[in-house]
Write a protein that holds these residues in place. Structure first.
Motif, PDB file in Angstrom:
ATOM      1  N   HIS A  72       0.832  -1.199   0.000  1.00 30.22           N
ATOM      2  CA  HIS A  72       0.000   0.000   0.000  1.00 30.22           C
ATOM      3  C   HIS A  72       0.870   1.254   0.000  1.00 30.22           C
ATOM      4  N   LEU A  73       2.099   1.110   0.466  1.00 24.67           N
ATOM      5  CA  LEU A  73       3.086   2.175   0.425  1.00 24.67           C
ATOM      6  C   LEU A  73       4.350   1.626  -0.213  1.00 24.67           C
ATOM      7  N   ASP A  74       5.121   2.497  -0.869  1.00 28.25           N
ATOM      8  CA  ASP A  74       6.375   2.066  -1.501  1.00 28.25           C
ATOM      9  C   ASP A  74       7.525   2.010  -0.511  1.00 28.25           C
ATOM     10  N   GLY A  75       7.480   2.841   0.512  1.00 29.81           N
ATOM     11  CA  GLY A  75       8.576   2.884   1.468  1.00 29.81           C
ATOM     12  C   GLY A  75       8.225   3.766   2.644  1.00 29.81           C
ATOM     13  N   MET A  76       9.136   3.827   3.608  1.00 37.79           N
ATOM     14  CA  MET A  76       8.887   4.599   4.818  1.00 37.79           C
ATOM     15  C   MET A  76      10.182   5.235   5.310  1.00 37.79           C
ATOM     16  N   ALA A  77      10.052   6.427   5.883  1.00 33.01           N
ATOM     17  CA  ALA A  77      11.161   7.125   6.531  1.00 33.01           C
ATOM     18  C   ALA A  77      10.740   7.367   7.974  1.00 33.01           C
ATOM     19  N   THR A  78      11.537   6.910   8.913  1.00 34.57           N
ATOM     20  CA  THR A  78      11.132   6.956  10.314  1.00 34.57           C
ATOM     21  C   THR A  78      11.993   7.899  11.139  1.00 34.57           C
ATOM     22  N   ALA A  79      11.370   8.477  12.147  1.00 36.48           N
ATOM     23  CA  ALA A  79      12.067   9.285  13.143  1.00 36.48           C
ATOM     24  C   ALA A  79      12.646   8.342  14.202  1.00 36.48           C
ATOM     25  N   PRO A  80      13.401   8.868  15.176  1.00 38.34           N
ATOM     26  CA  PRO A  80      13.989   8.002  16.206  1.00 38.34           C
ATOM     27  C   PRO A  80      12.912   7.304  17.037  1.00 38.34           C
ATOM     28  N   LEU A  81      13.286   6.161  17.590  1.00 39.64           N
ATOM     29  CA  LEU A  81      12.384   5.370  18.426  1.00 39.64           C
ATOM     30  C   LEU A  81      13.189   4.800  19.585  1.00 39.64           C
ATOM     31  N   SER A  82      12.731   5.036  20.806  1.00 40.88           N
ATOM     32  CA  SER A  82      13.466   4.524  21.968  1.00 40.88           C
ATOM     33  C   SER A  82      13.068   3.084  22.244  1.00 40.88           C
ATOM     34  N   LYS A  83      14.025   2.304  22.712  1.00 33.85           N
ATOM     35  CA  LYS A  83      13.751   0.894  23.037  1.00 33.85           C
ATOM     36  C   LYS A  83      12.690   0.764  24.125  1.00 33.85           C
ATOM     37  N   PRO A  84      12.710   1.585  25.195  1.00 32.86           N
ATOM     38  CA  PRO A  84      11.651   1.470  26.208  1.00 32.86           C
ATOM     39  C   PRO A  84      10.248   1.693  25.650  1.00 32.86           C
ATOM     40  N   SER A  85      10.118   2.573  24.644  1.00 37.17           N
ATOM     41  CA  SER A  85       8.793   2.812  24.088  1.00 37.17           C
ATOM     42  C   SER A  85       8.281   1.592  23.332  1.00 37.17           C
ATOM     43  N   VAL A  86       9.201   0.814  22.754  1.00 35.56           N
ATOM     44  CA  VAL A  86       8.800  -0.418  22.078  1.00 35.56           C
ATOM     45  C   VAL A  86       8.193  -1.382  23.085  1.00 35.56           C
ATOM     46  N   PHE A  87       8.878  -1.559  24.209  1.00 33.95           N
ATOM     47  CA  PHE A  87       8.375  -2.473  25.240  1.00 33.95           C
ATOM     48  C   PHE A  87       7.089  -1.941  25.863  1.00 33.95           C
ATOM     49  N   ALA A  88       6.986  -0.615  25.968  1.00 31.75           N
ATOM     50  CA  ALA A  88       5.758  -0.026  26.502  1.00 31.75           C
ATOM     51  C   ALA A  88       4.571  -0.285  25.579  1.00 31.75           C
ATOM     52  N   GLY A  89       4.853  -0.513  24.312  1.00 27.99           N
ATOM     53  CA  GLY A  89       3.802  -0.823  23.352  1.00 27.99           C
ATOM     54  C   GLY A  89       3.445  -2.295  23.309  1.00 27.99           C
ATOM     55  N   GLY A  90       4.008  -3.066  24.235  1.00 30.95           N
ATOM     56  CA  GLY A  90       3.687  -4.482  24.317  1.00 30.95           C
ATOM     57  C   GLY A  90       4.473  -5.368  23.375  1.00 30.95           C
ATOM     58  N   MET A  91       5.555  -4.838  22.818  1.00 33.80           N
ATOM     59  CA  MET A  91       6.372  -5.615  21.885  1.00 33.80           C
ATOM     60  C   MET A  91       7.668  -6.032  22.555  1.00 33.80           C
ATOM     61  N   THR A  92       8.305  -7.061  22.022  1.00 32.00           N
ATOM     62  CA  THR A  92       9.602  -7.506  22.535  1.00 32.00           C
ATOM     63  C   THR A  92      10.720  -7.243  21.535  1.00 32.00           C
ATOM     64  N   ASP A  93      10.402  -6.554  20.436  1.00 32.01           N
ATOM     65  CA  ASP A  93      11.400  -6.246  19.412  1.00 32.01           C
ATOM     66  C   ASP A  93      12.405  -5.222  19.935  1.00 32.01           C
ATOM     67  N   LEU A  94      13.647  -5.350  19.486  1.00 34.42           N
ATOM     68  CA  LEU A  94      14.691  -4.420  19.909  1.00 34.42           C
ATOM     69  C   LEU A  94      14.848  -3.287  18.895  1.00 34.42           C
ATOM     70  N   GLY A  95      13.786  -2.534  18.696  1.00 36.36           N
ATOM     71  CA  GLY A  95      13.883  -1.376  17.827  1.00 36.36           C
ATOM     72  C   GLY A  95      13.182  -1.549  16.487  1.00 36.36           C
ATOM     73  N   HIS A  96      13.324  -0.496  15.647  1.00 37.99           N
ATOM     74  CA  HIS A  96      12.703  -0.468  14.329  1.00 37.99           C
ATOM     75  C   HIS A  96      12.983  -1.727  13.511  1.00 37.99           C
ATOM     76  N   THR A  97      14.268  -2.064  13.418  1.00 34.81           N
ATOM     77  CA  THR A  97      14.674  -3.128  12.505  1.00 34.81           C
ATOM     78  C   THR A  97      13.984  -4.440  12.827  1.00 34.81           C
ATOM     79  N   ASP A  98      13.945  -4.799  14.110  1.00 32.70           N
ATOM     80  CA  ASP A  98      13.311  -6.063  14.488  1.00 32.70           C
ATOM     81  C   ASP A  98      11.801  -6.029  14.281  1.00 32.70           C
ATOM     82  N   ILE A  99      11.173  -4.871  14.492  1.00 37.56           N
ATOM     83  CA  ILE A  99       9.740  -4.756  14.206  1.00 37.56           C
ATOM     84  C   ILE A  99       9.483  -5.019  12.724  1.00 37.56           C
ATOM     85  N   LEU A 100      10.270  -4.389  11.874  1.00 40.96           N
ATOM     86  CA  LEU A 100      10.056  -4.500  10.435  1.00 40.96           C
ATOM     87  C   LEU A 100      10.417  -5.876   9.907  1.00 40.96           C
TER      88      LEU A 100
END
Length: 264
Positions: free
Chosen positions: A44-72
């Motif tokens: 639905h999109l060709d690509g994405m450009a992301t701003a910084p993301l803190s590791k604690p915010s990932v865990f606060a969102g209920g995920m166990t990924d270590l940052g953008h790369t692991d989420i993607l």
């Protein structure tokens, strides 16, 4: 809304490939990354450009990924994706990501080295870079013939021999503490660092916030800034937007390349 149901809902929206979409909202930033990644994965999109993301915010969102790369990687079912940094003076790709330093050696297998170098080769080819790749050693003095570590002789050297037989233009393993002297910058298309700080300390020291981060190996384009969140200056009009601008520009450029239309 789940990632899949959110992405399926986008099917009802007419595609607009020339638009820039600003994803914002009041939910956890890691969810924005997950949703945008799903939208890219489902085309639905060709690509994405992301701003910084803190590791604690990932865990606060209920995920166990270590940052953008692991989420993607999770969203796109991708096994290997590499944090890659482009700068005016030199470029760096990390063969391991957010890994504890004590675990780096165990990840230095011939398979991982060969896969990473081949991925780097495809990246520099895409950008029409013609100079050799540079693989760093792991240990001080690149092991000093096994006196300071054996990864260079037991893993890196055999992997390099295989790669050279396959006509990959690569030098190494380079002594890490002298690999980034200014006289070496023009010699290589890309440095391949074996762990996070080995590549990013010299890159950020030289380029500051004038670089761009590209996640190479995903089935879609993803770029980002080369710095962290800096919550201490958030909302104070003190942040330097250079890297964010570069990330957006490179996202557009890479999307154009992938669509067969390289626009400088």
């Amino acid at each position: 809304m789940t990632v899949r149901s959110w992405a399926e809902a986008l099917n009802k929206i007419p595609s607009s490939p020339k638009e820039l979409v600003d994803i914002n909202g009041n939910h956890n930033p890691a969810k924005w990354v997950e949703e945008a990644g799903a939208a890219c994965f489902f085309k639905h999109l060709d690509g994405m450009a992301t701003a910084p993301l803190s590791k604690p915010s990932v865990f606060a969102g209920g995920m166990t990924d270590l940052g953008h790369t692991d989420i993607l990687k999770r969203v796109s079912n991708t096994k290997d994706a590499y944090m890659t940094f482009l700068g005016k003076e030199f470029n760096v790709m990390l063969l391991t990501g957010h890994v504890s330093i004590k675990d780096v050696s165990a990840k230095m297998t011939s398979r991982n080295i060969i896969e990473g170098v081949n991925s780097a080769s495809s990246f520099v080819k895409l950008l029409s870079l013609k100079k050799p790749l540079a693989l760093l050693g792991l240990n001080p003095h690149s092991g000093d013939s096994g006196l300071l570590g054996t990864e260079e002789t037991e893993v890196l050297a055999p992997a390099l021999e295989t790669l050279r037989k396959d006509k990959v233009l690569i030098e190494g393993p380079l002594v890490p503490d002298s690999a980034f002297t200014p006289d070496r910058w023009p010699r290589y298309s890309l440095y391949l660092a074996l762990y996070h700080d080995q590549g990013l300390i010299p890159f950020k020291t030289v380029h500051g916030q004038n670089g761009v981060h590209i996640t190479w190996g995903l089935p879609f384009v993803r770029t980002s800034v080369d710095h962290g969140t800096a919550f201490d200056i958030a909302g104070k009009d003190k942040a330097d937007a250079t890297s964010m601008r570069l990330a957006i520009e490179w996202a557009i450029k890479l999307c154009s390349i992938k669509n067969g239309d390289l626009r400088k």
